[in-house]
Design a protein around this motif. Sequence first.
Motif, PDB file in Angstrom:
ATOM      1  N   SER A  21       0.790  -1.408  -0.104  1.00  0.00           N
ATOM      2  CA  SER A  21      -0.017  -0.094   0.281  1.00  0.00           C
ATOM      3  C   SER A  21       1.198   1.146   0.251  1.00  0.00           C
ATOM      4  CB  SER A  21      -0.884   0.301   0.959  1.00  0.00           C
ATOM      5  OG  SER A  21      -1.662  -1.177   1.243  1.00  0.00           O
ATOM      6  N   ILE A  22       2.119   1.605   0.822  1.00  0.00           N
ATOM      7  CA  ILE A  22       2.804   2.532   1.051  1.00  0.00           C
ATOM      8  C   ILE A  22       3.735   3.033  -0.562  1.00  0.00           C
ATOM      9  CG2 ILE A  22       4.543   3.504   2.432  1.00  0.00           C
ATOM     10  CD1 ILE A  22       3.133   1.919   5.156  1.00  0.00           C
ATOM     11  N   SER A  23       4.442   1.811  -1.145  1.00  0.00           N
ATOM     12  CA  SER A  23       4.903   1.319  -2.142  1.00  0.00           C
ATOM     13  C   SER A  23       4.404   1.824  -3.116  1.00  0.00           C
ATOM     14  CB  SER A  23       5.185   0.628  -2.305  1.00  0.00           C
ATOM     15  OG  SER A  23       6.028  -0.668  -1.462  1.00  0.00           O
ATOM     16  N   HIS A  24       2.649   1.185  -3.610  1.00  0.00           N
ATOM     17  CA  HIS A  24       2.035   2.533  -4.515  1.00  0.00           C
ATOM     18  C   HIS A  24       1.877   3.660  -4.461  1.00  0.00           C
ATOM     19  CE1 HIS A  24      -0.224  -0.759  -6.298  1.00  0.00           C
ATOM     20  NE2 HIS A  24      -0.361  -1.605  -5.656  1.00  0.00           N
ATOM     21  N   ARG A  25       1.585   4.318  -3.069  1.00  0.00           N
ATOM     22  CA  ARG A  25       0.976   5.303  -2.938  1.00  0.00           C
ATOM     23  C   ARG A  25       2.610   6.614  -3.349  1.00  0.00           C
ATOM     24  NH1 ARG A  25      -2.019   2.023  -0.690  1.00  0.00           N
ATOM     25  NH2 ARG A  25      -4.355   3.181  -0.098  1.00  0.00           N
ATOM     26  N   ALA A  26       3.839   5.959  -2.930  1.00  0.00           N
ATOM     27  CA  ALA A  26       5.082   7.156  -2.553  1.00  0.00           C
ATOM     28  C   ALA A  26       5.073   7.365  -4.133  1.00  0.00           C
ATOM     29  CB  ALA A  26       6.044   6.210  -2.264  1.00  0.00           C
ATOM     30  N   VAL A  27       5.201   5.743  -4.604  1.00  0.00           N
ATOM     31  CA  VAL A  27       5.078   6.607  -7.082  1.00  0.00           C
ATOM     32  C   VAL A  27       4.016   7.377  -7.291  1.00  0.00           C
ATOM     33  CG1 VAL A  27       4.781   5.313  -8.954  1.00  0.00           C
ATOM     34  CG2 VAL A  27       6.026   4.277  -6.905  1.00  0.00           C
ATOM     35  N   MET A  28       2.540   7.208  -6.508  1.00  0.00           N
ATOM     36  CA  MET A  28       1.663   8.434  -7.344  1.00  0.00           C
ATOM     37  C   MET A  28       1.695   9.483  -6.579  1.00  0.00           C
ATOM     38  SD  MET A  28      -1.668   5.782  -6.815  1.00  0.00           S
ATOM     39  CE  MET A  28      -1.642   3.836  -7.208  1.00  0.00           C
ATOM     40  N   PHE A  29       1.769   9.738  -5.627  1.00  0.00           N
ATOM     41  CA  PHE A  29       1.789  10.774  -4.774  1.00  0.00           C
ATOM     42  C   PHE A  29       3.212  11.553  -4.926  1.00  0.00           C
ATOM     43  CE2 PHE A  29       0.041   9.410  -0.827  1.00  0.00           C
ATOM     44  CZ  PHE A  29      -1.059   9.049  -1.695  1.00  0.00           C
ATOM     45  N   GLY A  30       4.176  10.946  -5.358  1.00  0.00           N
ATOM     46  CA  GLY A  30       5.548  11.270  -5.706  1.00  0.00           C
ATOM     47  C   GLY A  30       5.860  11.774  -6.938  1.00  0.00           C
ATOM     48  N   ALA A  31       4.993  10.991  -7.882  1.00  0.00           N
ATOM     49  CA  ALA A  31       4.654  11.791  -9.440  1.00  0.00           C
ATOM     50  C   ALA A  31       4.158  13.337  -9.576  1.00  0.00           C
ATOM     51  CB  ALA A  31       3.862  11.201 -10.284  1.00  0.00           C
ATOM     52  N   GLY A  45       7.468  -5.966  -6.537  1.00  0.00           N
ATOM     53  CA  GLY A  45       6.360  -6.807  -6.875  1.00  0.00           C
ATOM     54  C   GLY A  45       5.111  -6.215  -8.237  1.00  0.00           C
ATOM     55  N   ALA A  46       4.627  -7.275  -8.151  1.00  0.00           N
ATOM     56  CA  ALA A  46       4.278  -6.256 -10.378  1.00  0.00           C
ATOM     57  C   ALA A  46       2.697  -5.678  -9.409  1.00  0.00           C
ATOM     58  CB  ALA A  46       3.070  -8.291 -10.289  1.00  0.00           C
ATOM     59  N   ASP A  47       1.960  -5.546  -8.689  1.00  0.00           N
ATOM     60  CA  ASP A  47       1.231  -4.781  -8.502  1.00  0.00           C
ATOM     61  C   ASP A  47       2.349  -2.860  -8.180  1.00  0.00           C
ATOM     62  OD1 ASP A  47      -1.119  -6.764  -8.739  1.00  0.00           O
ATOM     63  OD2 ASP A  47      -1.366  -5.503  -6.588  1.00  0.00           O
ATOM     64  N   CYS A  48       3.175  -3.110  -7.716  1.00  0.00           N
ATOM     65  CA  CYS A  48       3.249  -1.357  -6.974  1.00  0.00           C
ATOM     66  C   CYS A  48       3.774  -1.600  -9.120  1.00  0.00           C
ATOM     67  CB  CYS A  48       4.540  -1.741  -6.527  1.00  0.00           C
ATOM     68  SG  CYS A  48       3.735  -1.853  -4.711  1.00  0.00           S
ATOM     69  N   LEU A  49       4.639  -2.956  -9.840  1.00  0.00           N
ATOM     70  CA  LEU A  49       5.265  -2.851 -10.702  1.00  0.00           C
ATOM     71  C   LEU A  49       4.164  -1.478 -11.885  1.00  0.00           C
ATOM     72  CD1 LEU A  49       7.703  -5.623 -10.489  1.00  0.00           C
ATOM     73  CD2 LEU A  49       8.343  -2.827 -10.800  1.00  0.00           C
ATOM     74  N   SER A  50       3.266  -2.486 -11.630  1.00  0.00           N
ATOM     75  CA  SER A  50       1.813  -1.520 -12.932  1.00  0.00           C
ATOM     76  C   SER A  50       1.678  -0.504 -12.678  1.00  0.00           C
ATOM     77  CB  SER A  50       0.660  -2.493 -12.625  1.00  0.00           C
ATOM     78  OG  SER A  50       0.625  -3.971 -12.853  1.00  0.00           O
ATOM     79  N   THR A  51       1.587   0.393 -10.991  1.00  0.00           N
ATOM     80  CA  THR A  51       2.086   1.661 -10.924  1.00  0.00           C
ATOM     81  C   THR A  51       2.911   2.209 -11.266  1.00  0.00           C
ATOM     82  OG1 THR A  51       0.345   1.684  -8.750  1.00  0.00           O
ATOM     83  CG2 THR A  51       1.434   3.398  -8.657  1.00  0.00           C
ATOM     84  N   ILE A  52       3.600   2.423 -11.483  1.00  0.00           N
ATOM     85  CA  ILE A  52       5.066   3.060 -12.551  1.00  0.00           C
ATOM     86  C   ILE A  52       4.860   2.848 -13.578  1.00  0.00           C
ATOM     87  CG2 ILE A  52       7.724   1.902 -12.697  1.00  0.00           C
ATOM     88  CD1 ILE A  52       8.383   1.546  -9.570  1.00  0.00           C
ATOM     89  N   GLY A  53       4.713   1.523 -13.872  1.00  0.00           N
ATOM     90  CA  GLY A  53       4.273   1.429 -15.946  1.00  0.00           C
ATOM     91  C   GLY A  53       3.567   2.429 -16.488  1.00  0.00           C
TER      92      GLY A  53
END
Length: 435
Positions: A21-31, A45-53
């Motif tokens: 949960s924290i990994s996803h949010r860090a990428v989103m809010f960082g963007a 993990g694949a889920d957070c890599l989807s967010t990066i993608g």
Amino acid sequence: MKTLTRKTGLRGTIRVPGDKSISHRAVMFGALAEGTTTIHGFLKGADCLSTIGCFRAMGIDIEEKNEQIYVHGKGLHGLSAPAGTLDVGNSGTTTRLISGILAGQPFSTELSGDASLNSRPMNRIITPLTMMGAEIMSKHGNGCAPLLIHGRPLSAIHYDSPVASAQVKSCVLLAGLYANGETSVTEPALSRDHTERMLRAFGADVRSEGNTCTITPPETLHGQHIEVPGDISSAAFFVVAALITPNSEILIRNVGINPTRAGILEVCRAMNADLTLENVREAGGEPVADIRVRTSRLRGTVIEGEIIPTLIDELPVIALMSCFAEGKTIIRDAHELRVKESDRIAIVSENLTAMGADVIPTDDGFIINSRTTGEQPAALHGASIDCAMDHRIAMTFAIAGLNADGETVITDSDCVDVSYPDFFQQIESLYTQDL
Ligand code: S3P
């Protein structure tokens, strides 16, 4: 495919991967922030890599070096229209949170994921976003992804959410970044609060009072350094492994114990688990600790009400643990399990039953009668486990396999990559290392 057999004496010190949960949010809010956000301990993990993608596809430069992720944010209005459909993979968190952001952009997007993701309910975000004036549609009209989002200026609302869901709450708060005033959400029970904590760290004015939180749209967000703690949802598999496997002692270092996530610790205590928190501290705005767990003589309990959102992802492995507790365990108020990566009430019940457990699925949970007699552990036997490509089901039944006679075969074991790529190697390390 993986095959597991009975083990005793799991021993060792491990670190679990970063919190999803924290990994996803860090990428989103960082963007969405000005400047660079550095993320240490990011879950690859694949889920957070989807967010990066998805954010790369919207023009955000995201690099990995020296074991850290660098998100070069472009500010609240810096995203650009992606060239094609955004691929959200298996990730409900990516889908629901990003939809809040996309609703307020000056461009249109389509998002779509895998078969599991595209069958999960999205009306729970379509409803509040539409109330804010967003144009968001389920492409096939079935309330699921693919979603078509035509971004536009949004109106602030107060939303009374019918579900205690951090994904819904976060979606509305993120749309609130682009609204014309204060947006607030009230939920029936408090769900995980990582969005609120992290948005505050990025400089947004987010207030929480009881089960209501309110955001005032900020001028800007500011890039941060984020320390991602170990994921308690991943640690949960090893907590239960140590509790139910005879003669075990495991130390799990650096696990996030945010109270909105740590319900499993309370349940373990109620079930008489020998579990201690060591080195309790705060890191990156989140409480963390090392968790020491030893084999325990567990007893059944009732799990219901407000604690449910704080352990929702751990319920499959808690159901397994209950098979090894003396007496009956009742889990209620967990309807949400039916709409996770799989119908987890059905799939956990089917597979535990296949292994010889006494489990009755109910509309919103389970009734589990353990077969423990005296000092004897529950008599599970190996089975072939179809985990419906659900990562948490694969990991739950791997731990079951360590405590069952014969062979337990996890057919689609690769799905652990969604949240825990090294899971099977880490299990193995516990047969071979000392504390
Ligand atoms: C998550 C919220 C929870 C949880 C999911 C991650 C998040 O979902 O099950 O694994 O990061 O916000 P819901 O919000 O649907 O309960």
